[in-house]
Scaffold this motif. Structure first.
Motif, PDB file in Angstrom:
ATOM      1  N   HIS A 128      -2.343   6.696  10.263  1.00 26.34           N
ATOM      2  CA  HIS A 128      -3.090   6.327   9.060  1.00 26.34           C
ATOM      3  C   HIS A 128      -2.592   7.142   7.875  1.00 26.34           C
ATOM      4  CE1 HIS A 128      -6.307   5.285   6.351  1.00 26.34           C
ATOM      5  NE2 HIS A 128      -6.620   6.558   6.220  1.00 26.34           N
ATOM      6  N   ASP A 148      -2.222   4.818   1.399  1.00 25.91           N
ATOM      7  CA  ASP A 148      -1.979   3.377   1.447  1.00 25.91           C
ATOM      8  C   ASP A 148      -3.132   2.653   0.759  1.00 25.91           C
ATOM      9  OD1 ASP A 148       0.416   3.433   2.738  1.00 25.91           O
ATOM     10  OD2 ASP A 148      -0.378   2.914   4.702  1.00 25.91           O
ATOM     11  N   TYR A 163      -5.371  -0.411   0.304  1.00 29.01           N
ATOM     12  CA  TYR A 163      -5.797  -1.614   1.009  1.00 29.01           C
ATOM     13  C   TYR A 163      -6.336  -2.579  -0.024  1.00 29.01           C
ATOM     14  CZ  TYR A 163      -8.182  -4.690   4.258  1.00 29.01           C
ATOM     15  OH  TYR A 163      -8.590  -5.789   4.976  1.00 29.01           O
ATOM     16  N   ASP A 164      -5.632  -3.660  -0.233  1.00 30.35           N
ATOM     17  CA  ASP A 164      -6.002  -4.603  -1.270  1.00 30.35           C
ATOM     18  C   ASP A 164      -6.142  -5.989  -0.654  1.00 30.35           C
ATOM     19  OD1 ASP A 164      -6.559  -5.646  -3.748  1.00 30.35           O
ATOM     20  OD2 ASP A 164      -4.454  -5.940  -4.268  1.00 30.35           O
ATOM     21  N   ALA A 165      -7.324  -6.282  -0.142  1.00 32.41           N
ATOM     22  CA  ALA A 165      -7.586  -7.596   0.441  1.00 32.41           C
ATOM     23  C   ALA A 165      -8.878  -8.128  -0.157  1.00 32.41           C
ATOM     24  CB  ALA A 165      -7.709  -7.486   1.955  1.00 32.41           C
TER      25      ALA A 165
END
Length: 134
Positions: A99, A103, A105-107
């Motif tokens: 992990h 990063d 997280y684009d959802a």
């Protein structure tokens, strides 16, 4: 469905990349190389059989009420086992990545009209008439 999943296993991201020799040639599974698909299956079935003999393995929640022969017959380890999969950790170690909190997280949330498709018998009432007549 099984045939489609077996095709997916041939992709590198599942760790079952086949050599250029074709389906009958050498295979790689979770970092291990085997002369063919049958050898891979036999090796993992033997490991699953060992796990089934361990005393605490059957005490897991969701373990099926079946004998070892049935579980082995229904399984294609490490991809699918008819019991809690003991190869999951090995799969994650081979395919997963650590992990990274940086990063992004684009959802987006899924939002769509789900009213379509409600013209079937179960929604229209015709099924109720059929049930009452029988």
């Amino acid at each position: 469905m099984v045939a489609a999943f077996r095709e997916l296993r041939g992709w590198g991201w599942l760790g079952g990349a086949r050599a250029a020799a074709g389906a009958g040639g050498p295979v790689e599974c979770l970092g291990r190389r085997f002369p063919d698909e049958g050898a891979r299956r036999d090796w993992y079935l033997a490991r699953l059989a060992e796990k089934l003999r361990e005393p605490g393995f059957r005490d897991q929640p969701g373990f099926p009420q079946a004998d070892d022969a049935t579980i082995l017959r229904l399984s294609d380890p490490p991809w699918f086992t008819a019991c809690p999969n003991p190869f999951l950790g090995e799969f994650v170690a081979h395919v997963g990545r650590p992990h990274d909190p940086d990063d992004v997280y684009d959802a987006l949330s899924y939002a769509d009209d789900v009213a379509e498709g409600k013209t079937g018998l179960s929604y229209s009432g015709e099924e109720l008439v059929f049930i009452m007549l029988h």
